[in-house]
Design an enzyme around this catalytic site. Structure first.
Site, PDB file in Angstrom:
ATOM      1  N   HIS A  75       1.011  -1.138   0.110  1.00 24.02           N
ATOM      2  CA  HIS A  75       0.002  -0.057   0.170  1.00 24.02           C
ATOM      3  C   HIS A  75       0.866   1.087   0.015  1.00 24.02           C
ATOM      4  CE1 HIS A  75      -4.251  -1.778   1.396  1.00 24.02           C
ATOM      5  NE2 HIS A  75      -3.400  -2.434   0.726  1.00 24.02           N
ATOM      6  N   TYR A 203      -9.479   5.533   6.716  1.00 26.40           N
ATOM      7  CA  TYR A 203      -9.871   5.959   7.978  1.00 26.40           C
ATOM      8  C   TYR A 203     -10.990   6.989   8.114  1.00 26.40           C
ATOM      9  CZ  TYR A 203      -5.471   3.526   9.600  1.00 26.40           C
ATOM     10  OH  TYR A 203      -4.746   2.649   9.915  1.00 26.40           O
ATOM     11  N   PRO A 295      -5.030   0.848  18.329  1.00 32.68           N
ATOM     12  CA  PRO A 295      -4.585   0.201  16.861  1.00 32.68           C
ATOM     13  C   PRO A 295      -4.600   1.229  15.944  1.00 32.68           C
ATOM     14  CG  PRO A 295      -6.934  -0.517  17.759  1.00 32.68           C
ATOM     15  CD  PRO A 295      -6.412   0.191  18.922  1.00 32.68           C
ATOM     16  N   LYS A 299       0.399   0.049  14.911  1.00 30.67           N
ATOM     17  CA  LYS A 299       1.847  -0.023  15.342  1.00 30.67           C
ATOM     18  C   LYS A 299       2.394  -1.584  16.382  1.00 30.67           C
ATOM     19  CE  LYS A 299       3.753   3.588  13.710  1.00 30.67           C
ATOM     20  NZ  LYS A 299       3.501   3.171  12.218  1.00 30.67           N
ATOM     21  N   TYR A 387       3.674   6.522   9.999  1.00 32.27           N
ATOM     22  CA  TYR A 387       2.898   5.743   9.557  1.00 32.27           C
ATOM     23  C   TYR A 387       3.534   4.354   9.000  1.00 32.27           C
ATOM     24  CZ  TYR A 387      -1.543   2.887   8.427  1.00 32.27           C
ATOM     25  OH  TYR A 387      -2.293   1.954   8.232  1.00 32.27           O
TER      26      TYR A 387
HETATM   27  C1  PHB Z   1      -6.388  -4.290  10.239  1.00 28.54           C
HETATM   28  O1  PHB Z   1      -6.545  -4.265   8.954  1.00 28.54           O
HETATM   29  O2  PHB Z   1      -6.804  -4.958  11.196  1.00 28.54           O
HETATM   30  C2  PHB Z   1      -5.899  -2.785  10.858  1.00 28.54           C
HETATM   31  C3  PHB Z   1      -5.421  -1.659   9.862  1.00 28.54           C
HETATM   32  C4  PHB Z   1      -5.003  -0.497  10.284  1.00 28.54           C
HETATM   33  C5  PHB Z   1      -5.302  -0.380  11.559  1.00 28.54           C
HETATM   34  C6  PHB Z   1      -5.532  -1.159  12.484  1.00 28.54           C
HETATM   35  C7  PHB Z   1      -6.125  -2.378  12.245  1.00 28.54           C
HETATM   36  O3  PHB Z   1      -4.631   1.057  11.965  1.00 28.54           O
END
Ligand code: PHB
Ligand code: APR
Length: 397
Positions: A75, A203, A295, A299, A387
Protein backbone atom coordinates in the site's frame (compact mmCIF):
# COMPACT_ATOMS: atom_id res chain seq x y z
CA UNK A 1 10.25 -33.91 35.92
CA UNK A 2 12.24 -33.04 32.79
CA UNK A 3 15.10 -30.60 33.22
CA UNK A 4 16.71 -28.99 30.18
CA UNK A 5 19.07 -26.18 29.39
CA UNK A 6 19.16 -23.43 26.79
CA UNK A 7 20.72 -20.02 26.43
CA UNK A 8 17.48 -18.03 26.22
CA UNK A 9 14.10 -19.18 27.57
CA UNK A 10 11.27 -17.46 25.70
CA UNK A 11 7.76 -17.19 27.12
CA UNK A 12 5.07 -16.81 24.43
CA UNK A 13 4.81 -17.77 20.75
CA UNK A 14 3.29 -14.57 19.39
CA UNK A 15 5.13 -12.47 16.81
CA UNK A 16 7.65 -11.26 19.43
CA UNK A 17 8.62 -14.67 20.84
CA UNK A 18 8.70 -16.43 17.47
CA UNK A 19 10.72 -13.72 15.74
CA UNK A 20 13.17 -13.53 18.65
CA UNK A 21 13.74 -17.27 18.64
CA UNK A 22 14.35 -17.20 14.88
CA UNK A 23 16.75 -14.21 15.03
CA UNK A 24 18.67 -15.94 17.82
CA UNK A 25 19.01 -19.17 15.83
CA UNK A 26 20.39 -17.15 12.89
CA UNK A 27 23.03 -15.82 15.32
CA UNK A 28 23.88 -19.27 16.69
CA UNK A 29 22.10 -18.77 20.03
CA UNK A 30 19.84 -21.53 21.38
CA UNK A 31 16.35 -20.92 22.78
CA UNK A 32 13.23 -22.77 23.90
CA UNK A 33 9.79 -21.20 23.35
CA UNK A 34 7.02 -22.03 25.85
CA UNK A 35 3.46 -21.18 24.77
CA UNK A 36 0.30 -21.67 26.75
CA UNK A 37 -2.11 -22.00 23.81
CA UNK A 38 -2.32 -24.56 21.00
CA UNK A 39 -0.59 -24.11 17.64
CA UNK A 40 -4.00 -23.80 15.94
CA UNK A 41 -5.07 -21.06 18.34
CA UNK A 42 -1.89 -19.05 17.70
CA UNK A 43 -2.24 -19.44 13.95
CA UNK A 44 -5.91 -18.54 13.76
CA UNK A 45 -6.16 -15.60 16.16
CA UNK A 46 -7.16 -12.60 14.01
CA UNK A 47 -5.21 -9.45 14.93
CA UNK A 48 -3.82 -6.40 13.14
CA UNK A 49 -2.36 -6.54 9.67
CA UNK A 50 -0.16 -3.60 8.66
CA UNK A 51 3.61 -4.12 8.39
CA UNK A 52 5.94 -1.13 8.31
CA UNK A 53 8.69 -1.27 5.74
CA UNK A 54 11.27 -2.03 8.49
CA UNK A 55 9.21 -5.06 9.59
CA UNK A 56 9.02 -6.24 5.98
CA UNK A 57 12.79 -5.83 5.68
CA UNK A 58 13.30 -7.75 8.90
CA UNK A 59 11.20 -10.66 7.62
CA UNK A 60 13.15 -10.66 4.36
CA UNK A 61 16.55 -10.48 6.01
CA UNK A 62 15.54 -13.32 8.32
CA UNK A 63 14.60 -15.43 5.27
CA UNK A 64 10.89 -15.66 6.10
CA UNK A 65 9.55 -13.21 3.52
CA UNK A 66 8.64 -15.49 0.59
CA UNK A 67 4.90 -15.83 1.21
CA UNK A 68 4.77 -12.20 2.29
CA UNK A 69 6.20 -11.28 -1.13
CA UNK A 70 3.60 -13.36 -2.91
CA UNK A 71 0.52 -12.57 -0.83
CA UNK A 72 1.20 -9.30 0.98
CA UNK A 73 -0.61 -6.24 -0.38
CA UNK A 74 1.72 -3.29 -0.93
CA UNK A 75 0.00 0.00 0.00
CA UNK A 76 1.53 3.28 -1.14
CA UNK A 77 -0.85 5.45 0.86
CA UNK A 78 -3.99 5.62 2.98
CA UNK A 79 -7.12 7.72 2.82
CA UNK A 80 -8.43 9.91 5.60
CA UNK A 81 -12.16 10.57 5.37
CA UNK A 82 -13.93 13.44 7.06
CA UNK A 83 -17.69 13.05 7.14
CA UNK A 84 -17.83 11.33 3.76
CA UNK A 85 -15.07 13.23 1.91
CA UNK A 86 -11.88 11.28 1.22
CA UNK A 87 -8.35 12.72 1.18
CA UNK A 88 -5.36 10.63 0.15
CA UNK A 89 -2.06 10.63 2.06
CA UNK A 90 0.47 9.44 -0.55
CA UNK A 91 3.18 7.70 1.50
CA UNK A 92 5.43 6.86 -1.43
CA UNK A 93 5.45 10.41 -2.76
CA UNK A 94 5.96 11.95 0.70
CA UNK A 95 8.47 9.51 2.21
CA UNK A 96 9.64 7.12 -0.53
CA UNK A 97 8.32 4.25 1.61
CA UNK A 98 5.16 2.18 1.82
CA UNK A 99 3.51 -0.41 4.09
CA UNK A 100 2.37 -3.99 3.45
CA UNK A 101 -0.99 -5.41 4.48
CA UNK A 102 -0.44 -9.00 5.67
CA UNK A 103 -2.36 -10.48 8.61
CA UNK A 104 -0.53 -11.02 11.86
CA UNK A 105 -1.67 -14.64 11.94
CA UNK A 106 0.03 -15.15 8.56
CA UNK A 107 3.29 -13.83 10.04
CA UNK A 108 2.81 -16.21 12.98
CA UNK A 109 2.12 -19.13 10.62
CA UNK A 110 5.27 -18.41 8.58
CA UNK A 111 7.44 -18.14 11.69
CA UNK A 112 6.07 -21.34 13.25
CA UNK A 113 6.57 -23.28 10.00
CA UNK A 114 10.14 -22.04 9.71
CA UNK A 115 10.88 -22.75 13.36
CA UNK A 116 9.67 -26.34 13.08
CA UNK A 117 11.48 -26.87 9.76
CA UNK A 118 14.72 -25.69 11.41
CA UNK A 119 14.24 -28.11 14.31
CA UNK A 120 13.50 -25.34 16.82
CA UNK A 121 12.24 -26.24 20.31
CA UNK A 122 8.74 -24.79 20.33
CA UNK A 123 6.37 -26.15 23.01
CA UNK A 124 2.64 -25.44 22.73
CA UNK A 125 -0.06 -26.06 25.35
CA UNK A 126 2.18 -25.50 28.36
CA UNK A 127 0.28 -25.11 31.63
CA UNK A 128 1.02 -23.07 34.72
CA UNK A 129 4.13 -21.31 33.39
CA UNK A 130 6.17 -19.52 36.07
CA UNK A 131 9.53 -17.71 36.22
CA UNK A 132 12.15 -18.29 38.93
CA UNK A 133 15.43 -16.71 40.08
CA UNK A 134 15.17 -13.86 37.58
CA UNK A 135 17.48 -11.85 39.86
CA UNK A 136 20.09 -14.63 39.99
CA UNK A 137 22.80 -15.94 37.66
CA UNK A 138 20.76 -18.88 36.41
CA UNK A 139 17.04 -18.13 36.00
CA UNK A 140 14.61 -20.90 35.10
CA UNK A 141 11.11 -21.40 33.80
CA UNK A 142 8.70 -24.00 35.12
CA UNK A 143 5.90 -25.28 32.91
CA UNK A 144 3.53 -28.23 32.89
CA UNK A 145 3.45 -30.20 29.67
CA UNK A 146 1.57 -33.42 28.94
CA UNK A 147 1.07 -34.17 32.63
CA UNK A 148 4.76 -33.70 33.51
CA UNK A 149 6.75 -30.71 34.76
CA UNK A 150 9.41 -29.11 32.55
CA UNK A 151 12.18 -27.06 34.12
CA UNK A 152 14.01 -24.91 31.59
CA UNK A 153 17.32 -23.54 32.92
CA UNK A 154 18.75 -20.61 30.95
CA UNK A 155 21.05 -17.60 30.98
CA UNK A 156 18.31 -15.13 30.14
CA UNK A 157 14.50 -15.10 29.92
CA UNK A 158 12.57 -13.14 27.29
CA UNK A 159 9.03 -12.29 28.42
CA UNK A 160 7.13 -12.24 25.11
CA UNK A 161 3.80 -13.36 26.54
CA UNK A 162 1.66 -10.38 25.60
CA UNK A 163 -0.45 -8.08 27.73
CA UNK A 164 -2.09 -10.86 29.81
CA UNK A 165 1.07 -12.93 30.31
CA UNK A 166 2.91 -13.71 33.55
CA UNK A 167 6.31 -12.16 32.77
CA UNK A 168 5.49 -8.56 33.60
CA UNK A 169 3.85 -9.56 36.88
CA UNK A 170 6.87 -11.73 37.83
CA UNK A 171 8.82 -8.49 38.37
CA UNK A 172 8.60 -7.32 41.99
CA UNK A 173 6.11 -4.55 42.60
CA UNK A 174 7.86 -1.22 42.80
CA UNK A 175 10.55 -2.16 40.25
CA UNK A 176 8.39 -1.09 37.30
CA UNK A 177 6.66 2.17 36.55
CA UNK A 178 3.45 1.92 34.53
CA UNK A 179 2.30 4.73 32.23
CA UNK A 180 -1.25 4.20 31.05
CA UNK A 181 -4.16 5.84 29.26
CA UNK A 182 -7.51 4.11 28.76
CA UNK A 183 -9.78 5.51 26.04
CA UNK A 184 -13.55 5.91 26.48
CA UNK A 185 -14.35 3.71 23.46
CA UNK A 186 -13.47 0.38 21.80
CA UNK A 187 -13.45 -1.04 18.26
CA UNK A 188 -15.95 -3.55 16.98
CA UNK A 189 -14.09 -5.44 14.24
CA UNK A 190 -15.35 -7.81 11.56
CA UNK A 191 -13.77 -9.98 8.90
CA UNK A 192 -16.04 -10.21 5.86
CA UNK A 193 -16.01 -12.45 2.82
CA UNK A 194 -16.10 -9.57 0.36
CA UNK A 195 -13.59 -8.48 -2.25
CA UNK A 196 -12.12 -5.09 -1.23
CA UNK A 197 -13.66 -2.36 -3.34
CA UNK A 198 -10.94 0.17 -2.53
CA UNK A 199 -7.18 -0.24 -3.01
CA UNK A 200 -6.14 1.45 0.20
CA UNK A 201 -7.23 1.71 3.85
CA UNK A 202 -9.82 4.37 4.64
CA UNK A 203 -9.78 5.93 8.12
CA UNK A 204 -13.11 7.76 8.46
CA UNK A 205 -13.87 10.38 11.07
CA UNK A 206 -17.65 10.61 11.32
CA UNK A 207 -20.17 12.31 13.59
CA UNK A 208 -21.55 8.83 14.47
CA UNK A 209 -18.05 7.66 15.43
CA UNK A 210 -14.85 6.49 13.72
CA UNK A 211 -14.86 3.67 11.14
CA UNK A 212 -11.97 1.92 9.36
CA UNK A 213 -12.06 0.14 6.03
CA UNK A 214 -9.20 -2.34 5.77
CA UNK A 215 -8.53 -5.65 4.05
CA UNK A 216 -6.62 -8.90 4.30
CA UNK A 217 -6.55 -10.36 0.80
CA UNK A 218 -8.22 -9.96 -2.61
CA UNK A 219 -11.22 -11.85 -1.11
CA UNK A 220 -11.42 -10.60 2.47
CA UNK A 221 -12.32 -7.19 3.90
CA UNK A 222 -11.58 -6.12 7.49
CA UNK A 223 -13.75 -3.37 8.95
CA UNK A 224 -13.99 -1.63 12.30
CA UNK A 225 -16.49 0.65 14.07
CA UNK A 226 -15.88 2.81 17.10
CA UNK A 227 -18.19 1.51 19.85
CA UNK A 228 -18.65 1.77 23.62
CA UNK A 229 -15.83 0.29 25.74
CA UNK A 230 -18.08 -2.39 27.25
CA UNK A 231 -20.01 -3.08 24.03
CA UNK A 232 -21.91 -6.38 24.05
CA UNK A 233 -21.17 -8.04 20.72
CA UNK A 234 -24.38 -10.08 20.98
CA UNK A 235 -26.34 -6.84 20.54
CA UNK A 236 -24.82 -6.44 17.08
CA UNK A 237 -26.59 -8.51 14.44
CA UNK A 238 -24.92 -8.68 11.02
CA UNK A 239 -27.58 -6.31 9.67
CA UNK A 240 -26.95 -3.77 12.38
CA UNK A 241 -23.19 -3.91 11.74
CA UNK A 242 -23.58 -3.36 7.98
CA UNK A 243 -26.14 -0.58 8.58
CA UNK A 244 -23.70 1.27 10.82
CA UNK A 245 -20.76 0.68 8.46
CA UNK A 246 -22.76 2.14 5.58
CA UNK A 247 -23.86 5.10 7.68
CA UNK A 248 -20.28 5.98 8.55
CA UNK A 249 -18.31 4.92 5.48
CA UNK A 250 -20.55 5.94 2.58
CA UNK A 251 -18.74 8.74 0.73
CA UNK A 252 -20.00 11.84 -1.03
CA UNK A 253 -19.21 10.23 -4.43
CA UNK A 254 -21.54 7.32 -3.61
CA UNK A 255 -18.83 4.76 -2.71
CA UNK A 256 -19.72 2.41 0.15
CA UNK A 257 -18.28 -0.89 1.38
CA UNK A 258 -19.35 -4.06 -0.38
CA UNK A 259 -21.18 -6.42 1.94
CA UNK A 260 -20.26 -10.06 2.42
CA UNK A 261 -20.71 -12.94 4.86
CA UNK A 262 -19.30 -11.97 8.26
CA UNK A 263 -16.67 -14.59 9.12
CA UNK A 264 -15.62 -13.29 12.50
CA UNK A 265 -16.52 -10.45 14.85
CA UNK A 266 -15.17 -9.12 18.15
CA UNK A 267 -14.57 -6.08 20.34
CA UNK A 268 -11.05 -4.72 20.99
CA UNK A 269 -10.45 -2.37 23.91
CA UNK A 270 -8.30 0.70 23.42
CA UNK A 271 -5.44 1.61 25.70
CA UNK A 272 -1.97 3.07 25.68
CA UNK A 273 0.45 1.48 28.15
CA UNK A 274 4.20 1.43 28.70
CA UNK A 275 6.14 -0.15 31.55
CA UNK A 276 9.61 1.07 32.39
CA UNK A 277 12.19 -0.34 32.45
CA UNK A 278 11.85 -3.33 30.10
CA UNK A 279 14.39 -5.34 32.06
CA UNK A 280 14.65 -6.75 35.57
CA UNK A 281 17.64 -8.92 36.44
CA UNK A 282 17.89 -11.52 33.68
CA UNK A 283 14.33 -11.04 32.45
CA UNK A 284 13.76 -8.88 29.35
CA UNK A 285 10.23 -7.87 28.32
CA UNK A 286 9.37 -7.48 24.62
CA UNK A 287 6.22 -6.69 22.62
CA UNK A 288 2.77 -6.44 24.18
CA UNK A 289 4.16 -7.71 27.51
CA UNK A 290 5.82 -4.30 27.86
CA UNK A 291 3.59 -1.92 25.91
CA UNK A 292 0.18 -1.59 24.31
CA UNK A 293 -0.83 0.95 21.67
CA UNK A 294 -4.36 1.71 20.47
CA UNK A 295 -4.70 0.10 17.00
CA UNK A 296 -5.34 3.38 15.16
CA UNK A 297 -1.65 3.82 14.24
CA UNK A 298 -1.19 0.12 13.29
CA UNK A 299 1.97 -0.07 15.40
CA UNK A 300 1.56 -3.08 17.76
CA UNK A 301 3.27 -5.80 15.76
CA UNK A 302 5.90 -3.43 14.39
CA UNK A 303 6.93 -2.35 17.88
CA UNK A 304 7.18 -5.99 18.95
CA UNK A 305 9.52 -6.68 16.02
CA UNK A 306 11.68 -3.64 16.84
CA UNK A 307 12.07 -4.82 20.46
CA UNK A 308 13.19 -8.31 19.51
CA UNK A 309 15.56 -6.97 16.86
CA UNK A 310 17.35 -4.99 19.60
CA UNK A 311 17.24 -7.91 22.02
CA UNK A 312 18.70 -10.34 19.48
CA UNK A 313 21.50 -7.86 18.64
CA UNK A 314 22.26 -7.34 22.33
CA UNK A 315 22.36 -11.07 23.08
CA UNK A 316 24.57 -11.62 20.05
CA UNK A 317 27.07 -8.99 21.26
CA UNK A 318 27.10 -10.68 24.64
CA UNK A 319 27.57 -14.25 23.43
CA UNK A 320 29.95 -13.49 20.59
CA UNK A 321 32.11 -10.73 22.02
CA UNK A 322 31.31 -10.87 25.73
CA UNK A 323 30.01 -7.30 25.49
CA UNK A 324 27.13 -6.60 27.88
CA UNK A 325 26.66 -2.92 26.95
CA UNK A 326 23.79 -3.45 24.50
CA UNK A 327 21.95 -5.70 26.94
CA UNK A 328 22.31 -3.06 29.63
CA UNK A 329 21.00 -0.41 27.22
CA UNK A 330 18.14 -2.61 25.87
CA UNK A 331 15.38 -0.86 27.78
CA UNK A 332 16.57 2.63 26.94
CA UNK A 333 17.12 1.75 23.28
CA UNK A 334 13.60 0.30 22.87
CA UNK A 335 11.87 3.01 24.84
CA UNK A 336 12.88 5.72 22.35
CA UNK A 337 10.93 4.02 19.56
CA UNK A 338 8.14 2.88 21.90
CA UNK A 339 7.41 6.45 22.98
CA UNK A 340 7.54 7.70 19.36
CA UNK A 341 4.93 5.08 18.45
CA UNK A 342 2.90 5.86 21.57
CA UNK A 343 2.78 9.53 20.65
CA UNK A 344 1.72 8.78 17.08
CA UNK A 345 -0.91 6.18 18.07
CA UNK A 346 -2.41 8.55 20.65
CA UNK A 347 -2.42 11.36 18.08
CA UNK A 348 -4.12 9.28 15.35
CA UNK A 349 -6.66 8.09 17.92
CA UNK A 350 -7.41 11.65 19.09
CA UNK A 351 -7.59 12.89 15.52
CA UNK A 352 -10.19 10.41 14.29
CA UNK A 353 -12.54 9.37 17.13
CA UNK A 354 -15.65 10.98 18.54
CA UNK A 355 -15.09 11.82 22.18
CA UNK A 356 -18.47 11.86 23.89
CA UNK A 357 -19.13 14.86 26.12
CA UNK A 358 -16.03 16.63 24.82
CA UNK A 359 -16.00 20.41 25.14
CA UNK A 360 -17.18 22.17 21.97
CA UNK A 361 -13.73 23.73 21.73
CA UNK A 362 -12.05 20.31 21.37
CA UNK A 363 -14.55 19.28 18.71
CA UNK A 364 -13.69 22.34 16.62
CA UNK A 365 -9.97 21.85 17.27
CA UNK A 366 -10.23 18.25 15.99
CA UNK A 367 -11.91 19.43 12.77
CA UNK A 368 -9.22 22.09 12.31
CA UNK A 369 -6.51 19.46 12.80
CA UNK A 370 -8.13 17.19 10.21
CA UNK A 371 -8.36 20.09 7.77
CA UNK A 372 -4.65 20.78 8.33
CA UNK A 373 -3.54 17.15 7.90
CA UNK A 374 -5.57 16.73 4.72
CA UNK A 375 -4.51 20.00 3.11
CA UNK A 376 -0.91 20.67 4.14
CA UNK A 377 1.95 18.68 2.60
CA UNK A 378 4.04 19.26 5.73
CA UNK A 379 1.31 17.91 8.04
CA UNK A 380 0.59 14.95 5.74
CA UNK A 381 4.33 14.15 5.64
CA UNK A 382 4.38 14.07 9.42
CA UNK A 383 1.56 11.49 9.42
CA UNK A 384 3.15 9.52 6.57
CA UNK A 385 6.65 9.20 8.05
CA UNK A 386 5.25 7.94 11.33
CA UNK A 387 2.79 5.54 9.66
CA UNK A 388 5.39 3.90 7.39
CA UNK A 389 7.66 3.65 10.44
CA UNK A 390 10.47 5.62 11.99
CA UNK A 391 14.01 4.19 11.94
CA UNK A 392 14.60 1.24 14.29
CA UNK A 393 16.30 3.51 16.80
CA UNK A 394 13.26 5.83 17.15
CA UNK A 395 12.77 9.52 16.36
CA UNK A 396 16.06 10.71 17.86
CA UNK A 397 18.37 8.75 15.59
C1 PHB B 1 -6.34 -4.11 10.29
O1 PHB B 1 -6.39 -4.33 9.07
O2 PHB B 1 -6.66 -4.98 11.12
C2 PHB B 1 -5.92 -2.77 10.77
C3 PHB B 1 -5.45 -1.86 9.85
C4 PHB B 1 -5.07 -0.60 10.29
C5 PHB B 1 -5.17 -0.28 11.62
C6 PHB B 1 -5.63 -1.20 12.55
C7 PHB B 1 -6.01 -2.46 12.12
O3 PHB B 1 -4.81 0.97 12.03
N1 APR C 1 2.84 -18.67 29.27
C1 APR C 1 3.17 -18.88 27.96
N2 APR C 1 2.64 -18.17 26.94
C2 APR C 1 1.76 -17.22 27.24
C3 APR C 1 1.36 -16.94 28.57
C4 APR C 1 1.93 -17.72 29.61
N3 APR C 1 1.61 -17.53 30.88
N4 APR C 1 0.46 -15.94 28.56
C5 APR C 1 0.28 -15.59 27.27
N5 APR C 1 1.05 -16.36 26.47
C6 APR C 1 1.16 -16.32 25.01
C7 APR C 1 -0.13 -15.98 24.30
O1 APR C 1 -0.97 -17.11 24.17
C8 APR C 1 0.39 -15.47 22.96
O2 APR C 1 0.53 -16.51 22.01
O3 APR C 1 2.05 -15.30 24.62
C9 APR C 1 1.77 -14.91 23.28
C10 APR C 1 1.80 -13.40 23.20
O4 APR C 1 1.56 -13.01 21.86
P1 APR C 1 0.90 -11.59 21.47
O5 APR C 1 -0.20 -11.28 22.42
O6 APR C 1 0.60 -11.67 20.03
O7 APR C 1 2.07 -10.54 21.78
P2 APR C 1 3.39 -10.16 20.99
O8 APR C 1 4.11 -11.37 20.49
O9 APR C 1 4.09 -9.20 21.87
O10 APR C 1 2.89 -9.42 19.68
C11 APR C 1 2.40 -8.15 19.66
O11 APR C 1 0.16 -8.64 19.20
O12 APR C 1 -1.59 -7.63 20.33
C12 APR C 1 -0.92 -7.72 19.16
O13 APR C 1 -1.16 -5.64 18.14
C13 APR C 1 -0.33 -6.44 18.88
O14 APR C 1 0.47 -6.99 16.83
C14 APR C 1 0.88 -6.84 18.15
C15 APR C 1 1.32 -8.09 18.66
Amino acid sequence: MARCETQVGIVGAGPAGLMLSHLLRLRGISSIVLEVRSRAHCEERVRAGVLEHTSVEMLHEAGVGDRLDREGLRHEGIEIGVDGIRHRIPFMELTGKCVTVYGQQEVVRDLIARQLADGGDLRFECGDVSLHDIDGERPWIRAEKDGAVDEVRCDYIAGCDGFHGISRSSIPEGALRVYERIYPFAWLGILAEAAPSRDELLYMRHERGFALYSMRSPRITRLYLQCRPNEDIDQWSDDRIWGELHARLTCSDGWRPTEGRILQKGVTSMRSLVVEPLQHGRLFLAGDAAHIVPPTGAKGLNLAFADVHHLAEALHAFYQRNEGGLLKAYSQTCLRRIWSAQRFSWWMTSLLHRFEDEPAFDHKRQLAELAYVTSSRAAATCLAENYVGLPLGGAQT
